[in-house]
Structures are given as structure tokens and as C-alpha cells.
Design an enzyme around this catalytic site. Structure first.
Site, PDB file in Angstrom:
ATOM      1  N   ASN A  32      -8.587  -7.928   9.015  1.00  0.00           N
ATOM      2  CA  ASN A  32      -8.691  -8.505   7.677  1.00  0.00           C
ATOM      3  C   ASN A  32      -8.875 -10.016   7.671  1.00  0.00           C
ATOM      4  O   ASN A  32      -8.926 -10.628   6.605  1.00  0.00           O
ATOM      5  CB  ASN A  32      -7.450  -8.142   6.855  1.00  0.00           C
ATOM      6  CG  ASN A  32      -7.220  -6.649   6.805  1.00  0.00           C
ATOM      7  OD1 ASN A  32      -6.181  -6.162   7.253  1.00  0.00           O
ATOM      8  ND2 ASN A  32      -8.182  -5.902   6.297  1.00  0.00           N
TER       9      ASN A  32
ATOM     10  N   HIS B 172      -8.742   0.398   2.292  1.00  0.00           N
ATOM     11  CA  HIS B 172      -9.829  -0.342   2.938  1.00  0.00           C
ATOM     12  C   HIS B 172     -10.821   0.666   3.498  1.00  0.00           C
ATOM     13  O   HIS B 172     -10.411   1.754   3.947  1.00  0.00           O
ATOM     14  CB  HIS B 172      -9.314  -1.205   4.108  1.00  0.00           C
ATOM     15  CG  HIS B 172      -8.582  -2.433   3.701  1.00  0.00           C
ATOM     16  ND1 HIS B 172      -7.459  -2.883   4.359  1.00  0.00           N
ATOM     17  CD2 HIS B 172      -8.803  -3.330   2.707  1.00  0.00           C
ATOM     18  CE1 HIS B 172      -7.025  -3.995   3.801  1.00  0.00           C
ATOM     19  NE2 HIS B 172      -7.822  -4.287   2.789  1.00  0.00           N
TER      20      HIS B 172
ATOM     21  N   CYS C 174      -7.522  -1.606  12.658  1.00  0.00           N
ATOM     22  CA  CYS C 174      -6.883  -2.658  11.865  1.00  0.00           C
ATOM     23  C   CYS C 174      -6.328  -3.779  12.741  1.00  0.00           C
ATOM     24  O   CYS C 174      -6.229  -4.923  12.299  1.00  0.00           O
ATOM     25  CB  CYS C 174      -5.751  -2.079  11.029  1.00  0.00           C
ATOM     26  SG  CYS C 174      -6.278  -1.068   9.648  1.00  0.00           S
TER      27      CYS C 174
ATOM     28  N   ASP D 140     -12.225   0.690   6.318  1.00  0.00           N
ATOM     29  CA  ASP D 140     -12.019   1.003   7.735  1.00  0.00           C
ATOM     30  C   ASP D 140     -10.898   2.012   7.971  1.00  0.00           C
ATOM     31  O   ASP D 140     -10.653   2.416   9.104  1.00  0.00           O
ATOM     32  CB  ASP D 140     -11.805  -0.262   8.572  1.00  0.00           C
ATOM     33  CG  ASP D 140     -10.455  -0.936   8.371  1.00  0.00           C
ATOM     34  OD1 ASP D 140      -9.712  -0.552   7.441  1.00  0.00           O
ATOM     35  OD2 ASP D 140     -10.145  -1.861   9.153  1.00  0.00           O
TER      36      ASP D 140
ATOM     37  N   ARG E 247      -0.216 -11.708   1.929  1.00  0.00           N
ATOM     38  CA  ARG E 247      -1.044 -11.949   3.110  1.00  0.00           C
ATOM     39  C   ARG E 247      -1.859 -13.241   3.024  1.00  0.00           C
ATOM     40  O   ARG E 247      -2.532 -13.615   3.993  1.00  0.00           O
ATOM     41  CB  ARG E 247      -1.966 -10.757   3.374  1.00  0.00           C
ATOM     42  CG  ARG E 247      -1.203  -9.462   3.681  1.00  0.00           C
ATOM     43  CD  ARG E 247      -2.060  -8.432   4.373  1.00  0.00           C
ATOM     44  NE  ARG E 247      -2.512  -8.894   5.676  1.00  0.00           N
ATOM     45  CZ  ARG E 247      -3.349  -8.212   6.451  1.00  0.00           C
ATOM     46  NH1 ARG E 247      -3.825  -7.057   6.048  1.00  0.00           N
ATOM     47  NH2 ARG E 247      -3.727  -8.693   7.628  1.00  0.00           N
TER      48      ARG E 247
ATOM     49  N   ASN F  20       0.860  -1.179   0.000  1.00  0.00           N
ATOM     50  CA  ASN F  20       0.000   0.000   0.000  1.00  0.00           C
ATOM     51  C   ASN F  20       0.904   1.240   0.000  1.00  0.00           C
ATOM     52  O   ASN F  20       2.102   1.131   0.276  1.00  0.00           O
ATOM     53  CB  ASN F  20      -0.990  -0.019   1.176  1.00  0.00           C
ATOM     54  CG  ASN F  20      -0.302   0.100   2.522  1.00  0.00           C
ATOM     55  OD1 ASN F  20       0.373   1.101   2.801  1.00  0.00           O
ATOM     56  ND2 ASN F  20      -0.472  -0.904   3.386  1.00  0.00           N
TER      57      ASN F  20
ATOM     58  N   ARG G 118      -8.749  -3.333  -2.849  1.00  0.00           N
ATOM     59  CA  ARG G 118      -8.493  -4.702  -2.382  1.00  0.00           C
ATOM     60  C   ARG G 118      -9.720  -5.584  -2.621  1.00  0.00           C
ATOM     61  O   ARG G 118      -9.694  -6.475  -3.467  1.00  0.00           O
ATOM     62  CB  ARG G 118      -8.124  -4.693  -0.895  1.00  0.00           C
ATOM     63  CG  ARG G 118      -6.809  -3.966  -0.589  1.00  0.00           C
ATOM     64  CD  ARG G 118      -5.588  -4.703  -1.135  1.00  0.00           C
ATOM     65  NE  ARG G 118      -4.344  -4.099  -0.692  1.00  0.00           N
ATOM     66  CZ  ARG G 118      -3.784  -4.292   0.495  1.00  0.00           C
ATOM     67  NH1 ARG G 118      -4.347  -5.085   1.376  1.00  0.00           N
ATOM     68  NH2 ARG G 118      -2.657  -3.681   0.813  1.00  0.00           N
TER      69      ARG G 118
END
Length: 265
Positions: A67, A166, A259, A168, A86, A18, A137
Site C-alpha cells: 500500500n 483491496h 500485501c 489484491d 495508516r 477492515n 479504499r
């Protein structure tokens, strides 16, 4: 309230997935551990019970449990990460959820949707409304083609700024009627749609860059990153108790308070 966290035993900036991340700007892992411990303590002090999933070696971002998936109507909708870095987290999360007694859907190799979905980082409940983000994403087709969510209750929001990759990172429901947000993270069409569904409290851009919207809400208490005086004052005027936490090491990686948590009740 129950919250899932993961100790940052292997946290660092090992790759760039990111715009916040730079392998030239490594995390101070000792300081990161101290900040995580302080956040953990603050969450418990606000009355929430914290469960822990064991971190996986060589998975530096596993501490960002938001996530892992989304608990929705008694089922955990498991993440399907877009970024390969990830994807290795998923078996750890899946095993933890199953051992904890949760019904898990969207499992790799079983009932998983082909499209990407990055858990509670891109899906936030406000009462029975589910605000979902896409653009960087998670994919819009995930929300349109799966039956994991009630489509009549979804508010689909397109993200327009890669620094807020994201939902959030730029939007946080406070309850079923109110939320804080950074409008500059969304397309004009999505801004209009969101205004139709919930009362929105603006976050100024300097505090949005401090991840003010990446807050943890526990009843009438809100945990925000330190250095966000304007939204803290606004939240207090709306009747909330505000707790500031230092999370600068995680901001380097593109995350903050929310997060590092996933609600599991």
C-alpha cells in the site's frame, strides 16, 4: 526482480479498519515475525532481491508495503490513505523512495490528488494493462482525474464485498495473459469487463478466504498462503511452481503474502 518489504517490528492489531480485524483477536507477534522471515526467505529463494524500509514506531500496518504506492512507468505514485490510522506511514515511504532515487508523485502538500488511492493494493499490472480497484479504499475518481496512469490501458474494477477491500485480496495477475481471481468480490459489470481483458482462473471461496489471490508472482513461481490446495493444483497445471507460506497472523489483519510486498523494478 526487486521487492520492497518492511520488518513487522511493531505489527499487531491495534485498531479495526477492515472486517477481518478485531482488537479482541490480537496477533501473536512472535509467530508473525517467524512467518514474515519465512516469506522473506522464500521470496529470495525464488530469485528476487529484497530491499527493506525501516518500520515506523506506532505504525502496526507499515509491514504491508503493497500500500506504499505503485511503481508505474518509472515513477512511484505515492499512496493517499483513506484511513487515518495508516496516513503516518506515508512520510517514511516517501523518504525511502526519494533516497533510493525514485521520482515520487502524488506527494502530500505538493502534487497530490484529493482522492484516495492505496497503492499497489488497488492497482495491479498485467503486462501493460493496469487493473485498478475501487469501492472501499481507493476512489474511482482518482483514476479518472489524475494523469499518473495511461487511462487507455486501465481496467477499472468495482469491488463489492467489504472482506475484499483491496483488489489484491481477490485478483492476482500471473502474467500479461492470465490471472487468478475470486469473482464474488466484484460487481457483475466488473466481472464482465475483466473477462474481456484477461484469462481468469477461479479461486474457490474457502481459499479466497485464505487470501489465495494475495499471491506473490516471481516469473513462473507463485507464493500463496498455506491451505490453498485447489488453486495450487490449478497453478501447477498451468506450468507454475507453487510455494505455500504460513501467514495466518497477517490474515487476522486482512492481509497475506502480496500485501507484505511491493514490486520496485
Amino acid at each position: 526482480m526487486k521487492i520492497l518489504m518492511c520488518r513487522p517490528d511493531f505489527f499487531d492489531i491495534e485498531y479495526e479498519i477492515n472486517p477481518w480485524m478485531s482488537i479482541q483477536r490480537k496477533a501473536n507477534t512472535k509467530k508473525a515475525a517467524e512467518q514474515w522471515n519465512a516469506l522473506h526467505k522464500t521470496i529470495q529463494g525464488c530469485g528476487a532481491h529484497v530491499e527493506l524500509v525501516e518500520p515506523g514506531r506506532a505504525l502496526p500496518d507499515m509491514c504491508f508495503t503493497a500500500n506504499a504506492g505503485l511503481l508505474y512507468k518509472g515513477r512511484v505514485v505515492l499512496a493517499n490513505f483513506k484511513v487515518i490510522e495508516r496516513k503516518g506511514e506515508v512520510p517514511y515511504y516517501e523518504a525511502w523512495f526519494e533516497k533510493a532515487g525514485f521520482k515520487v508523485v502524488n506527494r502530500p502538500g505538493h502534487d497530490q490528488c484529493y482522492h484516495y488511492f492505496e497503492g499497489a493494493g488497488d492497482a495491479l499490472l498485467a503486462g501493460d494493462q493496469l487493473f485498478v480497484g475501487y469501492g472501499f479504499r481507493s476512489e474511482r475518481k482518482f483514476y479518472e482525474e489524475t494523469d499518473f496512469f495511461d487511462r487507455k490501458k486501465m481496467v477499472i474494477c468495482e469491488l463489492a464485498n467489504p472482506y475484499y477491500y483491496h483488489i489484491d485480496t481477490c485478483f492476482c495477475p500471473l502474467n500479461e495473459k492470465q490471472a487468478i481471481w475470486f469473482p464474488g468480490a466484484f460487481t457483475k459489470e466488473s466481472q464482465k469487463r475483466m473477462h474481456e481483458h484477461i484469462e481468469l482462473i477461479d479461486v474457490v471461496e474457502p481459499e479466497a478466504k485464505r487470501f489465495a489471490c494475495n499471491a506473490v508472482v516471481i516469473n513462473k513461481q507463485v507464493i500463496v498462503p498455506s491451505g490453498c490446495p485447489e488453486i495450487s493444483a490449478s497453478l501447477k497445471k498451468h506450468g507454475f511452481t507453487v510455494h505455500g507460506c504460513e501467514v495466518d497472523e497477517y490474515i487476522k489483519s486482512g492481509g497475506a503474502c502480496k500485501c507484505l510486498t511491493m514490486r520496485i523494478d
